[in-house]
Design an enzyme around this catalytic site. Structure first.
Site, PDB file in Angstrom:
ATOM      1  CG  HIS A   1      85.311 -21.559   4.450  1.00  0.00           C
ATOM      2  ND1 HIS A   1      84.550 -20.495   4.858  1.00  0.00           N
ATOM      3  CD2 HIS A   1      85.455 -22.357   5.548  1.00  0.00           C
ATOM      4  CE1 HIS A   1      84.233 -20.636   6.146  1.00  0.00           C
ATOM      5  NE2 HIS A   1      84.782 -21.753   6.582  1.00  0.00           N
TER       6      HIS A   1
ATOM      7  CE  LYS B   1      78.092 -22.575  14.870  1.00  0.00           C
ATOM      8  NZ  LYS B   1      79.189 -23.324  14.269  1.00  0.00           N
TER       9      LYS B   1
ATOM     10  NE  ARG C   1      90.522 -21.782  11.408  1.00  0.00           N
ATOM     11  CZ  ARG C   1      89.309 -21.422  11.832  1.00  0.00           C
ATOM     12  NH1 ARG C   1      88.754 -20.366  11.340  1.00  0.00           N
ATOM     13  NH2 ARG C   1      88.674 -22.116  12.734  1.00  0.00           N
TER      14      ARG C   1
ATOM     15  CB  SER D   1      82.550 -17.631   9.403  1.00  0.00           C
ATOM     16  OG  SER D   1      82.823 -18.427   8.271  1.00  0.00           O
TER      17      SER D   1
HETATM   18  O1  PNS Z   1      82.275 -25.048  10.160  1.00  0.00           O
HETATM   19  P1  PNS Z   1      82.109 -25.815  11.444  1.00  0.00           P
HETATM   20  O2  PNS Z   1      81.042 -25.171  12.300  1.00  0.00           O
HETATM   21  O3  PNS Z   1      83.406 -26.002  12.151  1.00  0.00           O
HETATM   22  O4  PNS Z   1      81.575 -27.282  11.020  1.00  0.00           O
HETATM   23  C1  PNS Z   1      81.283 -28.269  11.987  1.00  0.00           C
HETATM   24  C2  PNS Z   1      80.627 -29.506  11.322  1.00  0.00           C
HETATM   25  C3  PNS Z   1      79.401 -29.118  10.543  1.00  0.00           C
HETATM   26  C4  PNS Z   1      81.618 -30.160  10.396  1.00  0.00           C
HETATM   27  C5  PNS Z   1      80.269 -30.521  12.459  1.00  0.00           C
HETATM   28  O5  PNS Z   1      79.555 -29.846  13.467  1.00  0.00           O
HETATM   29  C6  PNS Z   1      79.461 -31.701  11.964  1.00  0.00           C
HETATM   30  O6  PNS Z   1      79.928 -32.506  11.220  1.00  0.00           O
HETATM   31  N1  PNS Z   1      78.202 -31.774  12.398  1.00  0.00           N
HETATM   32  C7  PNS Z   1      77.274 -32.794  11.955  1.00  0.00           C
HETATM   33  C8  PNS Z   1      76.863 -33.695  13.118  1.00  0.00           C
HETATM   34  C9  PNS Z   1      77.867 -34.808  13.303  1.00  0.00           C
HETATM   35  O7  PNS Z   1      78.122 -35.590  12.422  1.00  0.00           O
HETATM   36  N2  PNS Z   1      78.450 -34.888  14.495  1.00  0.00           N
HETATM   37  C10 PNS Z   1      79.402 -35.939  14.807  1.00  0.00           C
HETATM   38  C11 PNS Z   1      80.823 -35.462  14.678  1.00  0.00           C
HETATM   39  S1  PNS Z   1      81.407 -35.357  16.310  1.00  0.00           S
END
Ligand code: PNS
Length: 165
Positions: A17, A41, A90, A128
């Site tokens: 990150h 989550k 990645r 993570s």
């Molecule tokens: O680190 P992660 O868990 O891969 O992050 C995922 C994240 C937080 C970027 C994604 O779940 C997100 O943007 N969630 C917010 C809800 C949202 O906007 N959803 C629509 C996108 S499909």
């Protein structure tokens, strides 16, 4: 002024990150690193702990701000006047989920562009989740997370309190 957001779970922040944060901070005038508040989550660290760790490890980057957000990432980006969402990529395995997310976000808010940065080679397999797994079985993760994060991981995995979404 070019503003970007880098959203994620960051449970906890890794050098993978941090690599993306440092490179994105060079590209944008301001970068918001944002932890999603997600009650669905289960996380090892609370949102506040994750933001605190992010602040610690990015304190040398003047144009980076770390905070949490609720709800849709595009709404959060709009609220911050950000025109770009940054995500790290990645291996090939990341592609499908990222493709779906970026396409949905584009459909929700066409003016917010998603850009992907390839994670630098040494961190291409670091997540993570894998860090938490290795640390939970007593393996050393000092190569993949900052020292303070490793210290907190060990303490938490030995039973020092509970996280949340
Ligand atoms: O680190 P992660 O868990 O891969 O992050 C995922 C994240 C937080 C970027 C994604 O779940 C997100 O943007 N969630 C917010 C809800 C949202 O906007 N959803 C629509 C996108 S499909």
């Amino acid at each position: 002024m070019k503003i970007a957001v880098y959203p994620g779970s960051f449970d906890p922040v890794t050098y993978g990150h941090l690599d993306i944060i440092q490179r994105a901070a060079d590209l944008f005038d301001r970068l918001y690193v944002a932890v999603l508040r997600n009650p669905n989550k289960k996380a090892l660290f609370s949102v506040e702990e994750r933001v605190e760790m992010l602040r610690l490890v990015t304190s040398h980057l003047e144009n980076v701000e770390c905070e949490s957000f609720d709800g849709l990432v595009v709404r959060y980006a709009q609220g911050r006047q950000a025109s770009v969402i940054v995500r790290g990529l990645r291996a090939v395995a990341d592609f499908e989920a990222e493709f779906k997310m970026a396409s949905m976000n584009r459909s929700l808010a066409p003016e917010v562009e998603t850009i992907f940065m390839m994670t630098s080679a040494p961190y291409s397999f670091v997540s993570s989740s894998i860090i938490k797994e290795v640390a939970s079985f007593g393996g050393s993760v000092g190569k993949w997370v900052p020292r303070e994060v490793e210290r907190r991981l060990i303490r938490r995995l030995r039973g020092g309190g509970e996280g949340e979404g």
